[in-house]
Scaffold this motif. Sequence first.
Motif, mmCIF file in Angstrom:
data_model
loop_
_atom_site.group_PDB
_atom_site.id
_atom_site.type_symbol
_atom_site.label_atom_id
_atom_site.label_comp_id
_atom_site.label_asym_id
_atom_site.label_seq_id
_atom_site.Cartn_x
_atom_site.Cartn_y
_atom_site.Cartn_z
ATOM 1 N N ALA A 281 -8.267 9.680 19.643
ATOM 2 C CA ALA A 281 -7.775 8.417 20.226
ATOM 3 C C ALA A 281 -6.268 8.469 20.463
ATOM 4 O O ALA A 281 -5.783 8.086 21.541
ATOM 5 C CB ALA A 281 -8.126 7.248 19.309
ATOM 6 N N THR A 282 -5.517 8.950 19.474
ATOM 7 C CA THR A 282 -4.061 9.018 19.591
ATOM 8 C C THR A 282 -3.638 9.947 20.726
ATOM 9 O O THR A 282 -2.743 9.629 21.523
ATOM 10 C CB THR A 282 -3.447 9.513 18.265
ATOM 11 N N LEU A 283 -4.302 11.110 20.809
ATOM 12 C CA LEU A 283 -3.946 12.079 21.840
ATOM 13 C C LEU A 283 -4.326 11.585 23.234
ATOM 14 O O LEU A 283 -3.599 11.824 24.202
ATOM 15 C CB LEU A 283 -4.615 13.421 21.540
ATOM 16 N N LEU A 284 -5.464 10.897 23.350
ATOM 17 C CA LEU A 284 -5.857 10.332 24.640
ATOM 18 C C LEU A 284 -4.857 9.272 25.094
ATOM 19 O O LEU A 284 -4.507 9.190 26.268
ATOM 20 C CB LEU A 284 -7.260 9.729 24.563
ATOM 21 N N LYS A 285 -4.396 8.451 24.134
ATOM 22 C CA LYS A 285 -3.405 7.416 24.452
ATOM 23 C C LYS A 285 -2.112 8.071 24.951
ATOM 24 O O LYS A 285 -1.520 7.654 25.957
ATOM 25 C CB LYS A 285 -3.116 6.570 23.213
ATOM 26 N N ALA A 286 -1.670 9.108 24.247
ATOM 27 C CA ALA A 286 -0.447 9.809 24.653
ATOM 28 C C ALA A 286 -0.621 10.512 25.993
ATOM 29 O O ALA A 286 0.338 10.719 26.735
ATOM 30 C CB ALA A 286 -0.049 10.819 23.571
ATOM 31 N N HIS A 287 -1.876 10.855 26.311
ATOM 32 C CA HIS A 287 -2.170 11.575 27.551
ATOM 33 C C HIS A 287 -2.253 10.636 28.754
ATOM 34 O O HIS A 287 -2.418 11.090 29.889
ATOM 35 C CB HIS A 287 -3.484 12.337 27.386
ATOM 36 N N GLY A 288 -2.162 9.317 28.503
ATOM 37 C CA GLY A 288 -2.117 8.388 29.626
ATOM 38 C C GLY A 288 -3.256 7.393 29.711
ATOM 39 O O GLY A 288 -3.264 6.518 30.575
ATOM 40 N N PHE A 289 -4.230 7.485 28.808
ATOM 41 C CA PHE A 289 -5.313 6.513 28.792
ATOM 42 C C PHE A 289 -4.800 5.187 28.231
ATOM 43 O O PHE A 289 -3.950 5.170 27.334
ATOM 44 C CB PHE A 289 -6.477 7.003 27.927
ATOM 45 N N LEU A 291 -4.902 1.720 26.019
ATOM 46 C CA LEU A 291 -5.368 1.499 24.650
ATOM 47 C C LEU A 291 -6.831 1.064 24.636
ATOM 48 O O LEU A 291 -7.628 1.537 23.816
ATOM 49 C CB LEU A 291 -4.489 0.429 23.965
ATOM 50 N N GLU A 292 -7.183 0.154 25.555
ATOM 51 C CA GLU A 292 -8.563 -0.334 25.610
ATOM 52 C C GLU A 292 -9.532 0.803 25.910
ATOM 53 O O GLU A 292 -10.587 0.926 25.274
ATOM 54 C CB GLU A 292 -8.683 -1.422 26.679
ATOM 55 N N ASN A 293 -9.174 1.660 26.881
ATOM 56 C CA ASN A 293 -10.032 2.795 27.216
ATOM 57 C C ASN A 293 -10.130 3.799 26.077
ATOM 58 O O ASN A 293 -11.184 4.388 25.846
ATOM 59 C CB ASN A 293 -9.514 3.492 28.476
ATOM 60 N N CYS A 294 -9.018 3.988 25.347
ATOM 61 C CA CYS A 294 -9.019 4.906 24.201
ATOM 62 C C CYS A 294 -9.984 4.420 23.124
ATOM 63 O O CYS A 294 -10.781 5.198 22.574
ATOM 64 C CB CYS A 294 -7.615 5.019 23.600
ATOM 65 N N LEU A 295 -9.903 3.122 22.803
ATOM 66 C CA LEU A 295 -10.754 2.566 21.749
ATOM 67 C C LEU A 295 -12.230 2.638 22.142
ATOM 68 O O LEU A 295 -13.090 2.998 21.327
ATOM 69 C CB LEU A 295 -10.339 1.133 21.450
ATOM 70 N N MET A 296 -12.524 2.294 23.388
ATOM 71 C CA MET A 296 -13.917 2.344 23.837
ATOM 72 C C MET A 296 -14.424 3.779 23.893
ATOM 73 O O MET A 296 -15.553 4.080 23.500
ATOM 74 C CB MET A 296 -14.050 1.683 25.210
ATOM 75 N N ALA A 297 -13.566 4.696 24.361
ATOM 76 C CA ALA A 297 -13.966 6.108 24.440
ATOM 77 C C ALA A 297 -14.270 6.669 23.055
ATOM 78 O O ALA A 297 -15.286 7.346 22.864
ATOM 79 C CB ALA A 297 -12.867 6.925 25.121
ATOM 80 N N GLY A 340 -9.693 19.595 26.869
ATOM 81 C CA GLY A 340 -8.251 19.505 27.061
ATOM 82 C C GLY A 340 -7.813 19.442 28.513
ATOM 83 O O GLY A 340 -6.659 19.093 28.793
ATOM 84 N N ASN A 341 -8.729 19.770 29.438
ATOM 85 C CA ASN A 341 -8.328 19.850 30.846
ATOM 86 C C ASN A 341 -9.052 18.880 31.769
ATOM 87 O O ASN A 341 -8.749 18.843 32.966
ATOM 88 C CB ASN A 341 -8.546 21.284 31.362
ATOM 89 N N ILE A 342 -9.989 18.081 31.250
ATOM 90 C CA ILE A 342 -10.667 17.112 32.102
ATOM 91 C C ILE A 342 -9.940 15.770 32.058
ATOM 92 O O ILE A 342 -9.251 15.453 31.091
ATOM 93 C CB ILE A 342 -12.148 16.927 31.695
ATOM 94 N N THR A 343 -10.119 14.976 33.098
ATOM 95 C CA THR A 343 -9.414 13.699 33.187
ATOM 96 C C THR A 343 -10.330 12.507 33.424
ATOM 97 O O THR A 343 -9.972 11.385 33.131
ATOM 98 C CB THR A 343 -8.372 13.735 34.320
ATOM 99 N N GLY A 344 -11.508 12.719 33.969
ATOM 100 C CA GLY A 344 -12.426 11.621 34.241
ATOM 101 C C GLY A 344 -12.891 10.955 32.954
ATOM 102 O O GLY A 344 -13.224 11.641 31.979
ATOM 103 N N TYR A 345 -12.928 9.624 32.948
ATOM 104 C CA TYR A 345 -13.249 8.868 31.728
ATOM 105 C C TYR A 345 -14.600 9.269 31.133
ATOM 106 O O TYR A 345 -14.692 9.585 29.942
ATOM 107 C CB TYR A 345 -13.232 7.375 32.033
ATOM 108 N N TRP A 346 -15.642 9.259 31.954
ATOM 109 C CA TRP A 346 -16.971 9.545 31.412
ATOM 110 C C TRP A 346 -17.156 11.013 31.064
ATOM 111 O O TRP A 346 -17.922 11.345 30.152
ATOM 112 C CB TRP A 346 -18.048 9.073 32.390
ATOM 113 N N LEU A 347 -16.440 11.887 31.755
ATOM 114 C CA LEU A 347 -16.455 13.303 31.352
ATOM 115 C C LEU A 347 -15.792 13.489 29.996
ATOM 116 O O LEU A 347 -16.260 14.260 29.152
ATOM 117 C CB LEU A 347 -15.733 14.156 32.400
ATOM 118 N N VAL A 348 -14.694 12.771 29.769
ATOM 119 C CA VAL A 348 -14.022 12.808 28.468
ATOM 120 C C VAL A 348 -14.972 12.328 27.368
ATOM 121 O O VAL A 348 -15.069 12.944 26.302
ATOM 122 C CB VAL A 348 -12.739 11.941 28.491
#
Length: 444
Positions: A281-289, A291-297, A340-348
């Motif tokens: 979650a922390t790394l996804l947030k730092a990567h640009g996601f 907060l809401e998307n990080c928590l749901m992901a 580490g290299n994908i960006t799409g939400y559902w792929l993540v």
Amino acid sequence: MQDAPRISNNYFDGLPVSGRHKAVFFIIMIAYFCEQMDNWNFGFIAPALMHNWGLTMKDLGTVTFWYFAAMTCGGLVGGVISDIIGRRKTFLISITLFSTASIINGLTDSFHVFVASRALTGFGVFCLMVCSQAYIAEMTPAESRGKWQNMVAGVGFCAVPVIGLLCRIVIPLHEEAWRYIFYLGGVGYIALIIAWKYLDESPRWLVARGRIKEAEAVVLDLTHRNVDLSASAAKVSTHKAPLKEVLLGICSQKYIKRTIVILLLVLLTNPAGFLVTNWTATLLKAHGFSLENCLMATTLISIGVPLGLFASSMFTDKGGRKIPIVCMLLLMGALGPIFGNITGYWLVVLVGALLTACVMGVGFMIFSYTAESYPTHLRNTAAGFHSASGRLAVAFTQPLIPVVYAAYSFDGVYYILSALCVASALVLGLWGARTGGKSLEDIV
């Protein structure tokens, strides 16, 4: 039942798992579920606690540090104590500790008391984890030892999405509603009462103490077979070794190779596993996601926790345990750079869930592998030593993750995860022994 013809057998090997036997595993499942609610609840409660008490990130770091330090101690002490006083007593003491500590966390208004009781929770949680590893290994048939280890853990770790959902519902009710989540930890007393009444001592531990008749009574109770354990008992020394001898035993000439292999395995895989479960979650947030998307992901990704355990239970006993562990580590090594290299939400979410499933599956296969690699009088001490060593590795590597992220970005972190997984797969593949599917007495 006592009048049934006696058969010579090696504990539970080759015998069907009866309803009464399954009830023992169900008790451990309940205890695991309660344990994991207490283990994971702080991560969901922390933001509310910061707001309610005015805590800083440094304060949360203090709580986390002492929690991990106490977990390390719980692993060591739990392993040694359960080899001395028995698996059952240690199991009951552990449940009492983390259930009581959780209630204290809900009641206190003192930060120092909160830190101390949270540390006690960590001690009890990991004490139970280490004790139950050996207990399940000793209470299952050789041909399904890993299956039951992972299935029990799978049910227990269903607590992760459950406690996440409960926190989302309860915590917003009012500013001190987080206390209710800690009070919920008191349900561990239900598991305690059930375990007190129905949980049997490990017959292998009883035989190691020369209490063969009691061990045969346990096997009769669980299998409804009048098993003669005299042949199995003849392979076991009933010498009550002093603590120093037990601690040095895992480094003796006979066991030093497997000790080094398992130690390297946990030192490499534990930091890799905690990177996935604790930092995503922390790394996804730092990567640009957001907060809401990080928590749901991360909530969706956490579904991979029980699914990975249930899935791995279907093949963990194949290939002598060693081969499934190596294959899953290599799969983690492949998934790391992809994640580490994908960006799409559902792929993540998808790849993250698969990676999490692998982490949990391989973690508990390693628990089984560790427990079955040592004789009864060393088993829990060895499991405690390796588990505590893994937790120490996690504690020392946690501060390095932000440094690695700053230097090599998001994908660099997961390339390092891949390297840790591949290195551990090579260690086990080249020097590890096959243990799955064999009687514990034949392995050692």
